[in-house]
Design a protein around this motif. Sequence first.
Motif, PDB file in Angstrom:
ATOM      1  N   ASN A 248      50.041  66.468  47.730  1.00 18.42           N
ATOM      2  CA  ASN A 248      49.206  66.078  46.588  1.00 18.42           C
ATOM      3  C   ASN A 248      49.744  64.798  45.950  1.00 18.42           C
ATOM      4  O   ASN A 248      49.889  64.697  44.734  1.00 18.42           O
ATOM      5  CB  ASN A 248      49.128  67.207  45.556  1.00 18.42           C
ATOM      6  N   ALA A 249      50.079  63.845  46.790  1.00 20.27           N
ATOM      7  CA  ALA A 249      50.699  62.622  46.300  1.00 20.27           C
ATOM      8  C   ALA A 249      50.421  61.486  47.265  1.00 20.27           C
ATOM      9  O   ALA A 249      49.910  61.684  48.371  1.00 20.27           O
ATOM     10  CB  ALA A 249      52.206  62.823  46.147  1.00 20.27           C
ATOM     11  N   ILE A 250      50.781  60.274  46.816  1.00 21.02           N
ATOM     12  CA  ILE A 250      50.678  59.085  47.652  1.00 21.02           C
ATOM     13  C   ILE A 250      52.053  58.810  48.240  1.00 21.02           C
ATOM     14  O   ILE A 250      53.048  58.693  47.520  1.00 21.02           O
ATOM     15  CB  ILE A 250      50.183  57.886  46.836  1.00 21.02           C
ATOM     16  N   ASN A 251      52.119  58.725  49.568  1.00 21.98           N
ATOM     17  CA  ASN A 251      53.373  58.491  50.272  1.00 21.98           C
ATOM     18  C   ASN A 251      53.332  57.110  50.908  1.00 21.98           C
ATOM     19  O   ASN A 251      52.496  56.845  51.785  1.00 21.98           O
ATOM     20  CB  ASN A 251      53.571  59.543  51.368  1.00 21.98           C
ATOM     21  N   ASP A 252      54.226  56.220  50.461  1.00 16.78           N
ATOM     22  CA  ASP A 252      54.329  54.896  51.064  1.00 16.78           C
ATOM     23  C   ASP A 252      55.522  54.867  52.016  1.00 16.78           C
ATOM     24  O   ASP A 252      56.618  55.343  51.682  1.00 16.78           O
ATOM     25  CB  ASP A 252      54.503  53.824  49.990  1.00 16.78           C
ATOM     26  N   PHE A 253      55.310  54.320  53.204  1.00 17.41           N
ATOM     27  CA  PHE A 253      56.358  54.238  54.215  1.00 17.41           C
ATOM     28  C   PHE A 253      56.528  52.778  54.652  1.00 17.41           C
ATOM     29  O   PHE A 253      55.587  51.975  54.582  1.00 17.41           O
ATOM     30  CB  PHE A 253      56.004  55.083  55.443  1.00 17.41           C
ATOM     31  N   TYR A 254      57.749  52.481  55.113  1.00 19.57           N
ATOM     32  CA  TYR A 254      58.066  51.180  55.694  1.00 19.57           C
ATOM     33  C   TYR A 254      58.713  51.414  57.046  1.00 19.57           C
ATOM     34  O   TYR A 254      59.548  52.314  57.197  1.00 19.57           O
ATOM     35  CB  TYR A 254      59.008  50.376  54.793  1.00 19.57           C
ATOM     36  N   ILE A 255      58.336  50.625  58.047  1.00 16.45           N
ATOM     37  CA  ILE A 255      58.949  50.735  59.364  1.00 16.45           C
ATOM     38  C   ILE A 255      59.463  49.368  59.807  1.00 16.45           C
ATOM     39  O   ILE A 255      58.814  48.347  59.587  1.00 16.45           O
ATOM     40  CB  ILE A 255      57.963  51.303  60.408  1.00 16.45           C
ATOM     41  N   VAL A 256      60.655  49.369  60.396  1.00 16.96           N
ATOM     42  CA  VAL A 256      61.303  48.137  60.847  1.00 16.96           C
ATOM     43  C   VAL A 256      61.857  48.387  62.244  1.00 16.96           C
ATOM     44  O   VAL A 256      62.466  49.433  62.492  1.00 16.96           O
ATOM     45  CB  VAL A 256      62.452  47.719  59.909  1.00 16.96           C
ATOM     46  N   GLN A 257      61.645  47.469  63.175  1.00 19.39           N
ATOM     47  CA  GLN A 257      62.260  47.580  64.497  1.00 19.39           C
ATOM     48  C   GLN A 257      63.337  46.509  64.660  1.00 19.39           C
ATOM     49  O   GLN A 257      63.208  45.397  64.126  1.00 19.39           O
ATOM     50  CB  GLN A 257      61.227  47.469  65.616  1.00 19.39           C
ATOM     51  N   GLN A 258      64.384  46.850  65.375  1.00 18.47           N
ATOM     52  CA  GLN A 258      65.438  45.888  65.692  1.00 18.47           C
ATOM     53  C   GLN A 258      66.190  46.391  66.920  1.00 18.47           C
ATOM     54  O   GLN A 258      66.065  47.562  67.300  1.00 18.47           O
ATOM     55  CB  GLN A 258      66.386  45.697  64.512  1.00 18.47           C
ATOM     56  N   PRO A 259      66.983  45.515  67.559  1.00 16.13           N
ATOM     57  CA  PRO A 259      67.738  45.961  68.731  1.00 16.13           C
ATOM     58  C   PRO A 259      68.603  47.175  68.415  1.00 16.13           C
ATOM     59  O   PRO A 259      69.135  47.319  67.310  1.00 16.13           O
ATOM     60  CB  PRO A 259      68.588  44.738  69.084  1.00 16.13           C
TER      61      PRO A 259
END
Length: 741
Positions: free
Chosen positions: A579-590
């Motif tokens: 019952n909420a807003i979920n913000d996500f961040y994704i980062v790729q690196q070696p």
Amino acid sequence: MRSNIRQITIATALATSAIVAIAPHQADAASNIDQLMTNVQNSSTVLKWAISIEGSADGVTQPWSQFNDAKVAIANAEKEIKKLSFSEQLKYDLRLTEAKTQLKRAQGYLDAITASTKINDKTIALSTAVSANNLDLVEKTYHEMTAEFRKQTILLDRVYGQSTRDRIRNVVKGPAEKLINELKNDVTVHMLTKGAAEDIRLSRQAEAARKIYEAQAILDANALKWESRLQSSLTSVTNALPIEITSITRIDNTTLNLKLNRAISSVQISEFTVDNSLLITNATLSRDGLTVTLTTSAQTPSVKYSVKYKGSTASFIAPGTIIPIQMGNSTIQHRDTSEVLALTGTFSGYGYSTIKVDIPTGLKVLSINGIENNITGSKSVNVLPDKNGTINITFTASNANTPALDKVITFNRLENNRVADTQTSPTLNFYAPAKTGTISNKAVRYIDNTNNYFVTSDGFKYILKGYSDTYKNEDVAVSLDTFKSALNIEDIVNGNYQTNSSSSFNISVNHYSVPLLLDSQFGYKNAYGYRMLGNQREFSGTGQPNYEVFFFKNTGALLGKVRIGSNGTWKYKTSIEQNAINDFYIVQQPAGKLTPAYNSGTSFRVIEGPFNIQSVGDGKTPDEDITNEELEFTIAPISRANAIVFRDNAIISNSAYITLKDEDGTTVQYTNNKNSNLFSKTTNGFKVKFGPNEDDKLSGEVIAVGKTPGLSGPLEVIAVEGINNAYNNINIIPKLLITKY
């Protein structure tokens, strides 16, 4: 002892004398009935042998005198029997049973001979017509004869005794059946030919074609008495039948089969035309002359095509799925030129405003709000949306063999001929199938490892056919999996491509830069995001093979990481705040490096919570009459820190409905666009305009009647269907009541 016997004898004699003295006429009757019964027995025996082959019967002669003698004898006996006592009547009636049975059998025998005579007369008449060589007369007498045959053969089967029955039947039934079998095909073809000619006269071409086909099939399969004459007549009627397409069958994306109503001898490509830019490249005729096979250019799925030939038209719709995409979605679309997409734009509250739709070069609109169109860009088309402010278009690439890259469709709402509001589609890429030939220093534009293909910068799609192809990376032979792991966007590829046999691919120049991509279903724009219910979600996407993907939540809390597979795909499962807003961040690196900064990656949003009605407003006239009331329903928002940050937009179907129930059990369903009921969107939910009361009837459908008719008192909302957000139907909070209306 002797004395007793003598006394009994004297008593018996006296008794007998007394009887004779009392009823002398009964003795005379008994003597007379015995004679009559003897007559019955004698006459019925004579009759029995007169109707039996084992006796004097010949199956042709009718023994009327024997029949009448037995009938009179039985009648005389029955007349006298009625004068006897009841017990005597029973005894003599029983003795008459056998005689009556023979009389009944004789009646059947007589009827059968009469029936055989009638059959024979009709058979002779038909034979006479055949001898006269008159087909019309043959048809007429054939029907008369077969009708009589069907009626009279029932009587033939009623004869008693197998041998007697067979004797009568064999006299006429065998010859009649033989003649019927010899002529039935001639008569049938004659009738069908005349019927087809009449159908052509009345422009009933389909019926005529069916009769011609049936008649020709009989002629082809049988040897007929008048075969030459019948074939000549049928050919004349066939040639008079206009040629038409009776059916059209789509074999595959470039092949059609046309069935004709009659055979033809030759066919030319120029005789056929197809609409919607479909080209015919070849036409072949089947050996029987009834089927034409057309080879066409690639057919666009969901497009209706009409084929014309010699004045007749047949249509078909190329099968295929229409793929919905979202207006405003930032996810780039990678599609085949043969695919059809659907795009919906909604301008809430602007149902009567003009919307200018800008169509770029390379795309073709197929329908607008369900109405077929054929609009090829670059064009701008002014469209009037439906009453909800919605426009729905279906579209595809203009040409199945030509790629259309980086295209965007724009919807512009106009006010006073000026753009007041704009919505845009995602970036659209339509890739064309690559043709057989050399791959010469082509840069890679897009890769789909899951479906085993890549696209070069010119927009052509190359399919990796598995282990039958050969693969190299900088001239070193590698496996399919290694090739897929090494292949990156902007790599340079050479080779030889074969559509139906083995191909060879070589990555001549590696460019190590694969962007991190999230599955398109989780993409969002502005305040919107992926909508769901539940506390767990698995995310997936693609990236640089063997790199690591780091996951952060909201303000930067690290959730975890996952390694990208050698095929460039990854999956990660995490908990979702409910019952909420979920913000996500994704980062790729070696792999193996320190944790990166969360805000250096890609963000996406997941909104979890049910799609609920929160409350219902009051009506304007509190008179407990729902007629003409307009009530607003508020959708429950999703909040963060006690502040509303998200509220779903209602998507209202044309057949949405609401069901109300009052305290005494009366239940009424109100359907959108029916009886003047109208559902529409509002800023915070939707509203329902209840139709007027006409002829003292509610505008809704009464589902159940309570103690009193009509709705009164508090009304409970027990169902709302056809109102959705992006993922499911709206829910109703328990005991949602309408109290002021």
